[in-house]
Each structure stands twice: as C-alpha cells, then as structure tokens.
Design an enzyme around this catalytic site. Structure first.
Site, PDB file in Angstrom:
ATOM      1  N   SER A  11     -11.214  23.413 -13.985  1.00  0.00           N
ATOM      2  CA  SER A  11     -11.011  22.959 -12.956  1.00  0.00           C
ATOM      3  C   SER A  11     -11.821  23.496 -11.593  1.00  0.00           C
ATOM      4  CB  SER A  11     -10.277  22.154 -12.099  1.00  0.00           C
ATOM      5  OG  SER A  11     -10.024  20.849 -10.698  1.00  0.00           O
ATOM      6  N   HIS A  38     -13.311  19.118 -13.636  1.00  0.00           N
ATOM      7  CA  HIS A  38     -13.069  17.448 -12.756  1.00  0.00           C
ATOM      8  C   HIS A  38     -14.171  18.487 -11.057  1.00  0.00           C
ATOM      9  CE1 HIS A  38      -8.384  18.855 -13.475  1.00  0.00           C
ATOM     10  NE2 HIS A  38      -9.578  17.381 -14.404  1.00  0.00           N
ATOM     11  N   ASP A 131      -3.921  18.861 -15.764  1.00  0.00           N
ATOM     12  CA  ASP A 131      -4.556  18.779 -16.653  1.00  0.00           C
ATOM     13  C   ASP A 131      -4.581  18.828 -17.295  1.00  0.00           C
ATOM     14  OD1 ASP A 131      -5.776  15.892 -18.098  1.00  0.00           O
ATOM     15  OD2 ASP A 131      -7.129  16.786 -16.032  1.00  0.00           O
TER      16      ASP A 131
END
Lengths: 189, 288
Positions: A11, A38, A131
């Site tokens: 991310s 992401h 995540d």
C-alpha cells in the site's frame, strides 16, 4: 518447492518498493508475478505504466478470464477486487470493500492460496493498514510461503508488522534483499 | 490431501448442492457465475444467517419461501457509486448523446442496475443535455430488494462528497446538490429525475430481451459471469439494440466472450463503448 506464482501486496510507499524489487528481475523470470497495491484513484490507473519503466518484465493490468503467464507482472486494477478462480484465471468484482480496501490484498491472497496451495510465494511490503494479514494466514494454511518486508525498511511499517504478528511469516527481509530471496526460493540463483 | 484441502472440497460440494436446490426449487440459475466470487458470497451469507455450514441452509431454502429473498439479496450484493469512472460518463455526454439527440424518443436500458446509482447518473446527464423529457430509462435487476432501494431514490448523505467529485469530473454543468434533497442522514433524488425511469425485475441468466433500445448500459455485471453466460448476455444486448445503437460495458469488461464477430464497432477502448453495426449505419469515429 516449485513455485507457480509470486504474489505481492503493498500500500503506502509500495510503488518505490516494487520498483526496487523489479529492477533485479530479468526477462526470463520463470513464473508470473501478481501485484495488489492500494490505489486511491477514481479514474484511469497508471500503476502498470509506471512499473513498466523500471522493469524488464512486461507489466500489465490483470484482465478478467485470462491466465497469468511466466515473465509477466500483473497489477490489480484500481477499485476492483482481484480473485484467482479455480481454473487459475483472473476474475474481478466490485463487491463491498474489505477492511476499507478495494482491491483488498486479503481477497486476492485468500483465493490465490486456495488455488496455488504450496506453490504460492507471497510477499507483504510497506503499507499503512493491516490488509493482507488474513491473506497471509490463508497462504500459510494452504502450505504456501510468506516473506514480509523488515518493517524498519518500510516507508510505512503497519502492514508488514501486522503480517508478522500473525505468526505466519516465514522470512523477514530488508527491502533491498527481498528480490534476492525471491530468486533464491524459485531456484534462479 | 491436507485437512484444509479436504474442507475446501467438501465446501465446494455443499455449494454445488445449494446451487442445485436454488435452481430446482425456484428457477434461479447461478451455475454460470464465476466461482471464486460466488464462493465468497456464499460464505458471507452463511455468516449472516448464522449457520456453521453452507449445507445447513439447504433445508431452510427448500421449506421457507421467505428465505429465498435473503439468499438472492446475499448473492447479488453489487453496489456502485454515482458517476463511477467519470470519464465514461463524460464520453457518453460528449460523444454518444449528440447522436441520441436525433431520435424523437430515446430508450435506454440499464441492465443490472443494482441500487440505482448508474440509473440516476444517466438521468442527470440526460436532464443536463435536455434529453430527459423524451427519454425512458428501463432499469432492471435480478435482486428485488435492490430494485426497491433503487426505486426509492434514496441514498446516504455520506456518499455526497464522492458523488460530487465524480459528477464534476463527468462534466457536470450545475451543482450536484441540485439533484438531491437532504433529509436527516439521507438524500433523495427529485421526482422529475425519477419519473422517466421504469424499474423491472429481469434475470440476465434466463429472461429475454424486451425492447428496441438506443443505449444499453451494463457495467460491472458481466465480470461476475463465466464466458458462456457473458456470451448469452451480449447476444441479448445485441438483440435489444436498434441498428446503430450503443452498448456501454464496465471499463474492465469486453466483447471477448461474444461468439458473433463484426457485429459491433469499438468506439472507446477505455470507456468500453460499442456501436451495433448494420449495413445502413456508418459507425461513429473512435474516441478516447
């Protein structure tokens, strides 16, 4: 172990980390690399284009129903979840966000774990949320291997820290050594 | 086989039995849906219902007709945003609507409308291009709960900042706040935008075409289907379009599964807008 795919989740700070890793891979990289990063965007994504500059491997966005091929890097499109079907092909959906993310690293890791089993090499890099941690548990449960970026070398440490806390990570490496470890594990050194 | 692999193969059998039950008892056919997405939804449904295995839901499904709605709702939870992928709506506005203007009455079909976000986005665009009063939007979905939500025209105020940004990026000519009335934590779409929309239950897996459309919009529905069902739906869209009519798919969808060739011309590769070809129609030039 004969690995069949490398799966990378990241991310915040991920693009730089990916560029550093991909610099070390040559055209004959023997298995596909799948990247879930992401991206906070609402239109066209340029992630694949950006990564193409720093990689000798072909980088492209995943297309649904296609099967990943060796010496290619595939990126998950922004705003879709990426799943691996039971025939190994990519599939996309717009189901609700998982831990506030779409694409969710967990979703891809969990479905990939089921399909690839022991033949999956999963990597968690820098990122600002947790995540990927459930995904790492799934990869381990199905016998796959997990590498996490040493949090001190991560632009944002939360994601690798959270993955390491699951107790399901096999190797912890500083960013600069991750590419070497991947190559070693897939017997290319 | 390890224990976890064994559990997964048992779970796959349970899902198959559940699918059979759904089809035999109620005619709903989910066999041609992509399995990975479907499996996640089955697991979510299992958790929502509060049972420990998928097979426990089979007797409930057989004997309790009320349960069907919960199942269909759980298996088609698709949600989207107003003006998702704003460039697509900008393209429709700039490149497709000028052609639609030439028709005295305009029929549009939003297939798989979920909770109505794309329907009202389209209605707002038509209104701004002064086409709404001669347009009729047919909005269909397989999920009756979705249709009720869509028809109510109500959405959460939390969404307004996102929708406003998307609307502006889609070339919005006014202020997005002109298109809803806020009450408590909700926003409602005004009557003049809703009265040109007809909502209907329609299942792309089994139902047939229902009219000559100038534009068919079906975004992010085909990604849930296998190749066979994608082909079937694309045939249905082809048959539902007037000569020279337009098809707009999701930005990650394509005509690849369509077994007929040379039936459509690609107008926008990014926006996935296609035009139905016919000998008497000169297709539009490709745009971005």
């Amino acid at each position: 172990m004969d690995y069949q795919a490398v799966l990378i989740g990241c991310s915040a700070g991920g693009v730089n980390a990916l560029q550093i890793i991909f610099q070390s891979f040559l055209e004959d990289f023997p298995i596909p690399i799948i990247v879930v990063s992401h991206q906070n965007i609402h239109g066209k994504s340029f992630l694949a284009d950006v990564l193409n500059y720093s990689s000798t491997l072909d980088v492209c966005e995943c297309e649904e129903k296609t099967v990943p091929m060796a010496n290619h890097i595939y990126t998950a499109p922004a705003n879709y979840h990426l799943l691996i079907e039971n025939n190994g092909s990519f599939s996309l959906n717009i189901d609700p966000k998982v831990s506030f993310c779409r694409p969710s690293i967990d979703v891809t890791f969990e479905t990939a774990a089921e399909y690839y089993g022991q033949a999956l090499l999963a990597v968690i890099l820098t990122g600002a949320n947790s995540d990927g941690s459930n995904g790492v548990r799934a990869v381990k449960a199905f016998g796959g291997t997990v590498i996490a970026q040493e949090p001190l070398t991560a632009e944002v440490a939360t994601m690798p820290e959270s993955a390491i806390q699951t107790g399901c990570v096999d190797y912890i490496y500083p960013l600069n050594d991750i590419a070497g470890k991947i190559l070693e594990l897939i017997n290319k050194v | 086989m390890s224990e976890i692999e064994n559990n997964i193969s048992l779970e796959n059998i349970e899902i198959e039995l559940f699918l059979q039950t759904l089809k035999l008892c109620y005619g709903y056919d989910y066999n041609n849906y992509n399995f990975a997405s479907f499996k996640r939804r089955m697991r979510a449904l299992k958790n929502k219902v509060g049972v420990s295995s998928i097979s426990e839901m089979i007797p409930i499904l057989i004997h309790d007709k009320q349960f069907l709605e919960t199942v269909i709702d759980g298996l088609s939870v698709t949600m989207t945003d107003m003006f998702r992928d704003p460039d697509v709506f900008l393209n429709l506005r700039n490149n497709i609507f000028p052609v639609l203007k030439s028709y005295p009455r305009i029929k549009l079909w939003v297939a798989g409308c979920a909770t109505g976000e794309e329907v009202y986005s389209l209605a707002i665009l038509l209104h701004e291009e002064k086409l709404l009063s001669r347009s009729m939007i047919y909005a269909t979905d397989v999920n009756k709960k979705n249709l009720e939500i869509a028809e109510s025209g109500i959405f959460s105020l939390d969404k307004v900042p996102d929708y406003t940004r998307n609307y502006q990026a889609a070339g919005g000519k006014a202020s997005f706040s002109d298109y809803y009335h806020a009450r408590y934590s909700n926003a409602i779409i005004p009557e003049y935008l809703r009265e040109r929309v007809v909502f209907n239950h329609h299942n792309l897996a089994v139902d047939t075409c229902f009219g000559e459309m100038h534009l068919v919009m079906c975004r992010n529905v085909l990604i849930y289907f296998n190749t066979e069902l994608q082909n079937k739906a694309l045939n249905l869209f082809y048959d539902s379009l007037v000569r020279g009519g337009f098809l707009c798919l999701g930005t990650k969808e394509s005509l690849r599964a369509f077994t007929q060739t040379d039936k459509f011309s690609t107008l926008s590769n990014y926006s996935r807008i296609y035009q139905k070809l016919s000998p008497d129609v000169i297709p539009l030039k490709e745009f971005d």
